[in-house]
Design a protein around this motif. Sequence first.
Motif, PDB file in Angstrom:
ATOM      1  N   UNK A 125       0.813  -1.217   0.000  1.00 19.11           N
ATOM      2  CA  UNK A 125       0.000   0.000   0.000  1.00 19.11           C
ATOM      3  C   UNK A 125       0.851   1.273   0.000  1.00 19.11           C
ATOM      4  N   UNK A 126       1.995   1.237   0.669  1.00 18.25           N
ATOM      5  CA  UNK A 126       2.815   2.449   0.783  1.00 18.25           C
ATOM      6  C   UNK A 126       3.820   2.604  -0.358  1.00 18.25           C
ATOM      7  N   UNK A 127       4.482   1.490  -0.720  1.00 18.68           N
ATOM      8  CA  UNK A 127       5.579   1.569  -1.692  1.00 18.68           C
ATOM      9  C   UNK A 127       5.154   1.223  -3.120  1.00 18.68           C
ATOM     10  N   UNK A 128       4.056   0.486  -3.273  1.00 18.59           N
ATOM     11  CA  UNK A 128       3.606   0.059  -4.607  1.00 18.59           C
ATOM     12  C   UNK A 128       2.142   0.460  -4.816  1.00 18.59           C
ATOM     13  N   UNK A 129       1.844   1.744  -4.761  1.00 21.22           N
ATOM     14  CA  UNK A 129       0.435   2.174  -4.864  1.00 21.22           C
ATOM     15  C   UNK A 129      -0.210   1.841  -6.199  1.00 21.22           C
ATOM     16  N   UNK A 130       0.573   1.834  -7.287  1.00 18.38           N
ATOM     17  CA  UNK A 130      -0.005   1.511  -8.598  1.00 18.38           C
ATOM     18  C   UNK A 130      -0.448   0.048  -8.640  1.00 18.38           C
ATOM     19  N   UNK A 131       0.347  -0.844  -8.074  1.00 18.82           N
ATOM     20  CA  UNK A 131      -0.025  -2.254  -8.054  1.00 18.82           C
ATOM     21  C   UNK A 131      -1.199  -2.495  -7.112  1.00 18.82           C
ATOM     22  N   UNK A 132      -1.241  -1.765  -5.995  1.00 21.43           N
ATOM     23  CA  UNK A 132      -2.380  -1.922  -5.090  1.00 21.43           C
ATOM     24  C   UNK A 132      -3.663  -1.437  -5.760  1.00 21.43           C
ATOM     25  N   UNK A 133      -3.586  -0.336  -6.491  1.00 20.39           N
ATOM     26  CA  UNK A 133      -4.762   0.166  -7.208  1.00 20.39           C
ATOM     27  C   UNK A 133      -5.198  -0.811  -8.296  1.00 20.39           C
ATOM     28  N   UNK A 134      -4.225  -1.405  -9.016  1.00 17.55           N
ATOM     29  CA  UNK A 134      -4.557  -2.386 -10.062  1.00 17.55           C
ATOM     30  C   UNK A 134      -5.198  -3.621  -9.448  1.00 17.55           C
ATOM     31  N   UNK A 135      -4.735  -4.017  -8.279  1.00 12.22           N
ATOM     32  CA  UNK A 135      -5.340  -5.155  -7.591  1.00 12.22           C
ATOM     33  C   UNK A 135      -6.764  -4.827  -7.156  1.00 12.22           C
ATOM     34  N   UNK A 136      -6.985  -3.607  -6.716  1.00 15.30           N
ATOM     35  CA  UNK A 136      -8.317  -3.186  -6.279  1.00 15.30           C
ATOM     36  C   UNK A 136      -9.314  -3.246  -7.427  1.00 15.30           C
ATOM     37  N   UNK A 137      -8.909  -2.829  -8.602  1.00  5.96           N
ATOM     38  CA  UNK A 137      -9.837  -2.859  -9.747  1.00  5.96           C
ATOM     39  C   UNK A 137      -9.838  -4.203 -10.471  1.00  5.96           C
ATOM     40  N   UNK A 138      -8.975  -5.116 -10.060  1.00  7.82           N
ATOM     41  CA  UNK A 138      -9.003  -6.465 -10.617  1.00  7.82           C
ATOM     42  C   UNK A 138      -8.267  -6.632 -11.923  1.00  7.82           C
ATOM     43  N   UNK A 139      -7.374  -5.710 -12.260  1.00  9.41           N
ATOM     44  CA  UNK A 139      -6.635  -5.853 -13.521  1.00  9.41           C
ATOM     45  C   UNK A 139      -5.369  -6.708 -13.351  1.00  9.41           C
ATOM     46  N   UNK A 140      -4.983  -6.993 -12.101  1.00  3.48           N
ATOM     47  CA  UNK A 140      -3.927  -7.965 -11.824  1.00  3.48           C
ATOM     48  C   UNK A 140      -4.436  -8.891 -10.730  1.00  3.48           C
ATOM     49  N   UNK A 141      -3.731 -10.001 -10.493  1.00  2.00           N
ATOM     50  CA  UNK A 141      -4.115 -10.951  -9.455  1.00  2.00           C
ATOM     51  C   UNK A 141      -3.209 -10.786  -8.239  1.00  2.00           C
ATOM     52  N   UNK A 142      -3.589 -11.472  -7.157  1.00  2.00           N
ATOM     53  CA  UNK A 142      -2.751 -11.455  -5.964  1.00  2.00           C
ATOM     54  C   UNK A 142      -1.388 -12.077  -6.260  1.00  2.00           C
ATOM     55  N   UNK A 143      -1.364 -13.057  -7.170  1.00  5.34           N
ATOM     56  CA  UNK A 143      -0.093 -13.660  -7.550  1.00  5.34           C
ATOM     57  C   UNK A 143       0.861 -12.644  -8.161  1.00  5.34           C
ATOM     58  N   UNK A 144       0.345 -11.745  -8.993  1.00  5.86           N
ATOM     59  CA  UNK A 144       1.186 -10.684  -9.563  1.00  5.86           C
ATOM     60  C   UNK A 144       1.722  -9.773  -8.460  1.00  5.86           C
TER      61      UNK A 144
END
Length: 479
Positions: A125-144
């Motif tokens: 959440x702090x260091x990778x906000x773009x990946x957290x946002x992508x996970x929130x909208x479902x464009x990547x998986x938890x594995x990514x």
Amino acid sequence: MATPDATPEDSTNAAGDPMEDPTVVAIRAVIDPLIENEKVIAAGYAERARLLAELDRLGHQPRIIRGLCGDPVESGRDDPDTQAHGPAWNDEELSRRCMAAEAAGVLRVTATTAGSMVFNAARLTDDLPLFHAALTRGSITWGHAMKMLDLTEGLPEEILPVFEATVLPAAETLTSTQFVRVAGRILDRMHPVPLQERANAGFVKRRVVMKPDVDGMAWLNAYLKADDAQAIYDRLTLIATEVTDDADTDPATGTDATVPGRTKDQRRADAYRDLLLDGVGPTGLGHGIRGTVRLTVPALTLLDRSDEPAILEGYGPIDPETARQIAGTATSWTRVLTHPETGCRLSVGREQYAPPADMRRYLQIRDQTCQGIGCSRRATLSEIDHTQPWNTGGATSVDNLVHLCKPCHRLKHQSSFSTSQGPGGALTWTTPGGKKYTFAPAKTDPANYPGRPLGRVNRTVAVPVVPPPPREDEGPPPF
């Protein structure tokens, strides 16, 4: 004149509108909801990460830290000379351990796993906000997200935002395995620290981990340098290729069975076992050294009158035949009496602080493991705690004693976590967040939980592990 068969493209419904292929319609009816479901799951992981990160932030607030502190004297903070349960944790360590244990109870994982989850959630959440946002909208998986956390561990802050933005499109289009390969190559080009320095740092983390599995099996995993791991696997493969036989191994005796043919995977696993059990290193280290296993076998099972499983310390139940085969090599036994009527002292009251030897053995068999939240450290590697402290009148009794490993023992005494014990050793933890978790010892009768320990006579032995003799067609191990 005959009319040619209509194609799906030409088919129309009663209103004259084109009709879709029924195969497409049927598959889409499942795939479209599956796509939405995956987005919901990804969003759930993102929300869990947000909540765990918030738990981590709470642990840095002074008012929360004050609430996490235990008794000032008992914890050693105001009485550093006693250090009865180890040096007092500083605020950061106290907070980290308390929050990990709090999360472990809710998520039903070990405190170590929960601590890693809290740490990774804060990083995501702090260091990778773009990946957290992508996970929130479902464009990547938890594995990514997990692969990205692994890739960026220790990555300098100055390149982290650029690297994240560069590789996110790959994460949104590739599988997690494909993504880590692509992102890894990009990272090697961008990383300011030379690969040799990173390899040296990684080498320090080498380790071996045992993970129990089902059906009397377990995984033994080694974290090694890539070239060493590849060379070891290749060597095992060569041994497995050279050794061809017509007999499989009897799992109980280690000797040839009537089942024909070991697979290559089985031969590779057997070579791995034989080399580790009986191999000698280049300096001669290992010669004459034998690993040991501690085994608790019900007396009737030992006499082949019962099929009740034996208990392998550090693992759990194993099949009776394997237990009898191991027991056959034992040179001595410790008789363990696990019922009040057998004569084992269950209490010495206030006569002495330390439990006598027979009581300690009784507690080891009853508990099997540390009774901390989500903890599975072996009882033999743990400490015995008075649930009601000795200095407040607690008795040295099996109903007031329980195994806690060093970290769990310190958590109880140095924080605002508290415990209470019921009959049969059932231990209830109350967390700073007000949650209660009760753990039944391994030897508590589930039919009467929380009841008295099972009334059986067991025998415990530490047995050297000796590999089976080599097959005639194999010869001795290569080293």
